[in-house]
Design a protein around this motif. Structure first.
Motif, PDB file in Angstrom:
ATOM      1  N   GLY A 180       2.195   6.784   4.844  1.00 38.27           N
ATOM      2  CA  GLY A 180       2.771   5.961   5.898  1.00 38.27           C
ATOM      3  C   GLY A 180       3.073   6.710   7.179  1.00 38.27           C
ATOM      4  N   PHE A 181       2.659   7.987   7.278  1.00 38.01           N
ATOM      5  CA  PHE A 181       2.922   8.766   8.490  1.00 38.01           C
ATOM      6  C   PHE A 181       1.905   8.403   9.561  1.00 38.01           C
ATOM      7  CE2 PHE A 181       2.420  12.714  11.012  1.00 38.01           C
ATOM      8  CZ  PHE A 181       3.706  12.777  11.524  1.00 38.01           C
ATOM      9  N   ASN A 182       2.400   8.036  10.737  1.00 36.91           N
ATOM     10  CA  ASN A 182       1.535   7.592  11.831  1.00 36.91           C
ATOM     11  C   ASN A 182       1.487   8.599  12.969  1.00 36.91           C
ATOM     12  OD1 ASN A 182       1.080   5.283  10.403  1.00 36.91           O
ATOM     13  ND2 ASN A 182       2.438   3.986  11.605  1.00 36.91           N
ATOM     14  N   GLY A 183       1.618   9.870  12.665  1.00 38.13           N
ATOM     15  CA  GLY A 183       1.532  10.885  13.705  1.00 38.13           C
ATOM     16  C   GLY A 183       2.750  10.952  14.603  1.00 38.13           C
ATOM     17  N   GLY A 184       3.898  10.549  14.110  1.00 32.67           N
ATOM     18  CA  GLY A 184       5.110  10.566  14.915  1.00 32.67           C
ATOM     19  C   GLY A 184       5.479   9.206  15.462  1.00 32.67           C
ATOM     20  N   GLN A 185       4.533   8.298  15.484  1.00 31.59           N
ATOM     21  CA  GLN A 185       4.825   6.927  15.917  1.00 31.59           C
ATOM     22  C   GLN A 185       5.705   6.236  14.879  1.00 31.59           C
ATOM     23  OE1 GLN A 185       1.578   4.408  17.638  1.00 31.59           O
ATOM     24  NE2 GLN A 185       1.920   3.202  15.788  1.00 31.59           N
ATOM     25  N   THR A 186       6.472   5.262  15.319  1.00 33.48           N
ATOM     26  CA  THR A 186       7.365   4.554  14.405  1.00 33.48           C
ATOM     27  C   THR A 186       6.566   3.932  13.261  1.00 33.48           C
ATOM     28  OG1 THR A 186       8.803   4.015  16.268  1.00 33.48           O
ATOM     29  CG2 THR A 186       9.153   2.794  14.217  1.00 33.48           C
ATOM     30  N   PRO A 187       6.909   4.240  12.014  1.00 35.51           N
ATOM     31  CA  PRO A 187       6.123   3.728  10.880  1.00 35.51           C
ATOM     32  C   PRO A 187       6.138   2.202  10.823  1.00 35.51           C
ATOM     33  CG  PRO A 187       7.579   5.501  10.184  1.00 35.51           C
ATOM     34  CD  PRO A 187       7.975   5.153  11.575  1.00 35.51           C
ATOM     35  N   ASP A 188       5.112   1.654  10.188  1.00 42.17           N
ATOM     36  CA  ASP A 188       4.996   0.199  10.093  1.00 42.17           C
ATOM     37  C   ASP A 188       6.122  -0.405   9.270  1.00 42.17           C
ATOM     38  OD1 ASP A 188       2.707   0.349  11.596  1.00 42.17           O
ATOM     39  OD2 ASP A 188       1.360   0.413   9.867  1.00 42.17           O
ATOM     40  N   TRP A 189       6.566   0.319   8.233  1.00 44.53           N
ATOM     41  CA  TRP A 189       7.607  -0.264   7.385  1.00 44.53           C
ATOM     42  C   TRP A 189       8.947  -0.309   8.102  1.00 44.53           C
ATOM     43  CZ3 TRP A 189      11.911   2.569   6.068  1.00 44.53           C
ATOM     44  CH2 TRP A 189      11.845   3.945   6.247  1.00 44.53           C
ATOM     45  N   VAL A 190       9.114   0.505   9.158  1.00 41.61           N
ATOM     46  CA  VAL A 190      10.335   0.430   9.958  1.00 41.61           C
ATOM     47  C   VAL A 190      10.228  -0.711  10.964  1.00 41.61           C
ATOM     48  CG1 VAL A 190      11.786   1.659  11.611  1.00 41.61           C
ATOM     49  CG2 VAL A 190      10.822   2.876   9.665  1.00 41.61           C
ATOM     50  N   VAL A 191       9.045  -0.883  11.545  1.00 34.66           N
ATOM     51  CA  VAL A 191       8.848  -1.932  12.546  1.00 34.66           C
ATOM     52  C   VAL A 191       8.900  -3.316  11.901  1.00 34.66           C
ATOM     53  CG1 VAL A 191       7.238  -2.871  14.236  1.00 34.66           C
ATOM     54  CG2 VAL A 191       7.497  -0.401  14.013  1.00 34.66           C
ATOM     55  N   SER A 192       8.147  -3.492  10.801  1.00 31.60           N
ATOM     56  CA  SER A 192       8.027  -4.814  10.184  1.00 31.60           C
ATOM     57  C   SER A 192       9.024  -5.043   9.060  1.00 31.60           C
ATOM     58  CB  SER A 192       6.602  -5.010   9.636  1.00 31.60           C
ATOM     59  OG  SER A 192       5.652  -4.823  10.666  1.00 31.60           O
ATOM     60  N   GLY A 193       9.506  -3.973   8.433  1.00 29.54           N
ATOM     61  CA  GLY A 193      10.415  -4.128   7.309  1.00 29.54           C
ATOM     62  C   GLY A 193       9.671  -4.424   6.022  1.00 29.54           C
ATOM     63  N   THR A 194      10.362  -4.301   4.916  1.00 29.42           N
ATOM     64  CA  THR A 194       9.793  -4.599   3.602  1.00 29.42           C
ATOM     65  C   THR A 194      10.404  -5.889   3.084  1.00 29.42           C
ATOM     66  OG1 THR A 194      11.490  -3.232   2.548  1.00 29.42           O
ATOM     67  CG2 THR A 194       9.389  -2.176   3.061  1.00 29.42           C
ATOM     68  N   ARG A 195       9.551  -6.763   2.573  1.00 26.80           N
ATOM     69  CA  ARG A 195      10.020  -8.057   2.083  1.00 26.80           C
ATOM     70  C   ARG A 195       9.388  -8.353   0.731  1.00 26.80           C
ATOM     71  NH1 ARG A 195       9.171 -11.659   7.618  1.00 26.80           N
ATOM     72  NH2 ARG A 195      10.500 -10.382   8.967  1.00 26.80           N
ATOM     73  N   GLY A 196      10.136  -9.068  -0.082  1.00 29.14           N
ATOM     74  CA  GLY A 196       9.604  -9.544  -1.345  1.00 29.14           C
ATOM     75  C   GLY A 196       9.411  -8.483  -2.400  1.00 29.14           C
ATOM     76  N   GLU A 197      10.086  -7.352  -2.297  1.00 25.49           N
ATOM     77  CA  GLU A 197       9.905  -6.282  -3.267  1.00 25.49           C
ATOM     78  C   GLU A 197      11.079  -6.163  -4.231  1.00 25.49           C
ATOM     79  OE1 GLU A 197       8.985  -2.645  -1.387  1.00 25.49           O
ATOM     80  OE2 GLU A 197       7.205  -3.397  -0.360  1.00 25.49           O
ATOM     81  N   LYS A 198      12.173  -6.860  -3.976  1.00 29.72           N
ATOM     82  CA  LYS A 198      13.343  -6.774  -4.839  1.00 29.72           C
ATOM     83  C   LYS A 198      13.704  -8.157  -5.363  1.00 29.72           C
ATOM     84  CE  LYS A 198      15.661  -2.667  -3.035  1.00 29.72           C
ATOM     85  NZ  LYS A 198      16.918  -2.123  -2.471  1.00 29.72           N
ATOM     86  N   GLN A 199      13.997  -8.220  -6.641  1.00 29.38           N
ATOM     87  CA  GLN A 199      14.496  -9.443  -7.259  1.00 29.38           C
ATOM     88  C   GLN A 199      15.961  -9.205  -7.614  1.00 29.38           C
ATOM     89  OE1 GLN A 199      11.994 -10.513 -10.530  1.00 29.38           O
ATOM     90  NE2 GLN A 199      10.153 -10.670  -9.276  1.00 29.38           N
ATOM     91  N   HIS A 200      16.836  -9.746  -6.780  1.00 32.26           N
ATOM     92  CA  HIS A 200      18.250  -9.417  -6.910  1.00 32.26           C
ATOM     93  C   HIS A 200      18.872  -9.996  -8.181  1.00 32.26           C
ATOM     94  CE1 HIS A 200      18.351  -7.725  -2.861  1.00 32.26           C
ATOM     95  NE2 HIS A 200      17.634  -8.760  -2.463  1.00 32.26           N
ATOM     96  N   PHE A 201      18.313 -11.086  -8.703  1.00 31.90           N
ATOM     97  CA  PHE A 201      18.878 -11.713  -9.887  1.00 31.90           C
ATOM     98  C   PHE A 201      18.038 -11.442 -11.126  1.00 31.90           C
ATOM     99  CE2 PHE A 201      20.203 -14.360  -6.273  1.00 31.90           C
ATOM    100  CZ  PHE A 201      21.579 -14.223  -6.395  1.00 31.90           C
TER     101      PHE A 201
END
Length: 329
Positions: free
Chosen positions: A92-113
């Motif tokens: 996920g390293f983009n050469g110092g540019q802000t990573p995609d997971w920081v810009v877009s965020g992560t969704r749908g990866e945790k099931q809280h219940f």
């Protein structure tokens, strides 16, 4: 040397053409078998030059930097210069540019219940009862299931009882588990046993298995059970003093026997599950008659008491949409 007249005469004599005589039908299988055997022998000889290991059976380590003949010499397959040759690049390293997971965020990866439960079926419990590795006269909790090796390890949130092999269950057993299916509850009660669903946290599961926590009763439930069992027809200060003494004695006994206390649920989702009689929850006795396990909704069809015109208690039903006994929330 005299000429060979008999050969010359034979060569000059015209010969009749031979006619094709078909083979007898019973000779066909033998000829076919000989032909197949010859073909197979030739085929097996050709396969010998194409033999190879099964895919994945032979994994030779590639030795890099050992000369150009291997194809991995000099730069060892990394190419010339750059970060990928000199070191490793994080995922996920983009050469110092802000990573995609920081810009877009992560969704749908945790099931809280989500709950992780170890399944246990009725036929396996009956098998261990027949082998006398479980005692049907005592409550069977997740501690007994783990110690008897009926369960090889307990998941984070406890044990769920399932109904596979329910026709094999013949013993009356008393089970204390985290969850239970509807068919499993019906099968156990049909055999004369009982099922109680009990709340466990991941920490409680570890301590119960280690013998440092009671597997059935919390401190509050032990106090209430002892007071209800030893209650007498006494009122006032005497009854209050007796209850206080009983509670003090139980607290002291709890500290002697166990290092930790079994917790009770705090979230609404867990409270409503263990207050439900259909799930055989251990908190179902706290629900008043005619009420539902929900902490937010009223039970449909319940009535609300009010006063009539003459001042006496009368039953009034709230009307919703002109229908009586409908929704009341």
């Amino acid at each position: 040397m005299p000429p060979r007249l008999h050969l010359l005469s034979r060569a000059s004599t015209p010969t009749a053409h031979t006619t094709y005589i078909p083979l007898a039908p019973f000779l066909y299988p033998s000829i076919t078998r000989i032909h197949v055997q010859q073909h197979q022998s030739r085929r097996s000889a050709s396969i010998l030059s194409q033999l190879s290991d099964t895919k994945g059976a032979y994994n030779k380590r590639i030795r890099v930097g050992r000369g150009p003949s291997s194809g991995y010499g000099k730069t060892s397959g990394r190419g010339h210069k750059g970060q990928k040759q000199h070191g490793k690049v994080p995922a996920g390293f983009n050469g110092g540019q802000t990573p995609d997971w920081v810009v877009s965020g992560t969704r749908g990866e945790k099931q809280h219940f989500n709950t992780q439960l170890s399944p246990i079926n009725l036929n396996r419990i009956q098998h261990f009862l027949n082998a006398e590795r479980l005692d049907p006269t005592q409550p069977i909790t997740l501690r007994e299931l783990a110690r008897s090796r009926c369960l090889h390890g307990v998941a984070r949130d406890g044990v769920k009882l399932l109904a596979r092999g329910k026709e094999e269950l013949t013993s009356a057993v008393h089970l204390v588990v985290s969850r239970a299916s509807k068919e499993a509850i019906a099968a156990v009660e049909k055999a004369g046993g009982s099922v109680t669903t009990r709340y466990y946290t991941p920490f409680a599961v570890k301590k119960v298995l280690g013998g440092q926590m009671d597997a059935v009763h919390s401190l509050q439930s032990r106090i209430m059970l002892d007071i209800a069992t030893n209650s007498e027809d006494s009122e006032g200060a005497e009854a209050t003093e007796r209850e206080a003494a009983t509670a003090t004695e139980i607290v002291a006994d709890e500290r002697r026997r166990y290092r930790f206390r079994l917790p009770d649920p705090t979230s609404r989702k867990d409270l409503e599950y263990y207050r439900d009689e259909r799930h055989r929850g251990y908190l179902s006795h706290m629900v008043a008659e005619g009420k539902g396990p929900s902490l937010f909704f009223r039970t449909p069809g319940t009535t609300k008491l009010g006063k009539g015109k003459d001042g006496s208690a009368a039953s009034k039903v709230k009307k919703v949409g002109g229908a009586e006994g409908g929704r009341v929330w």
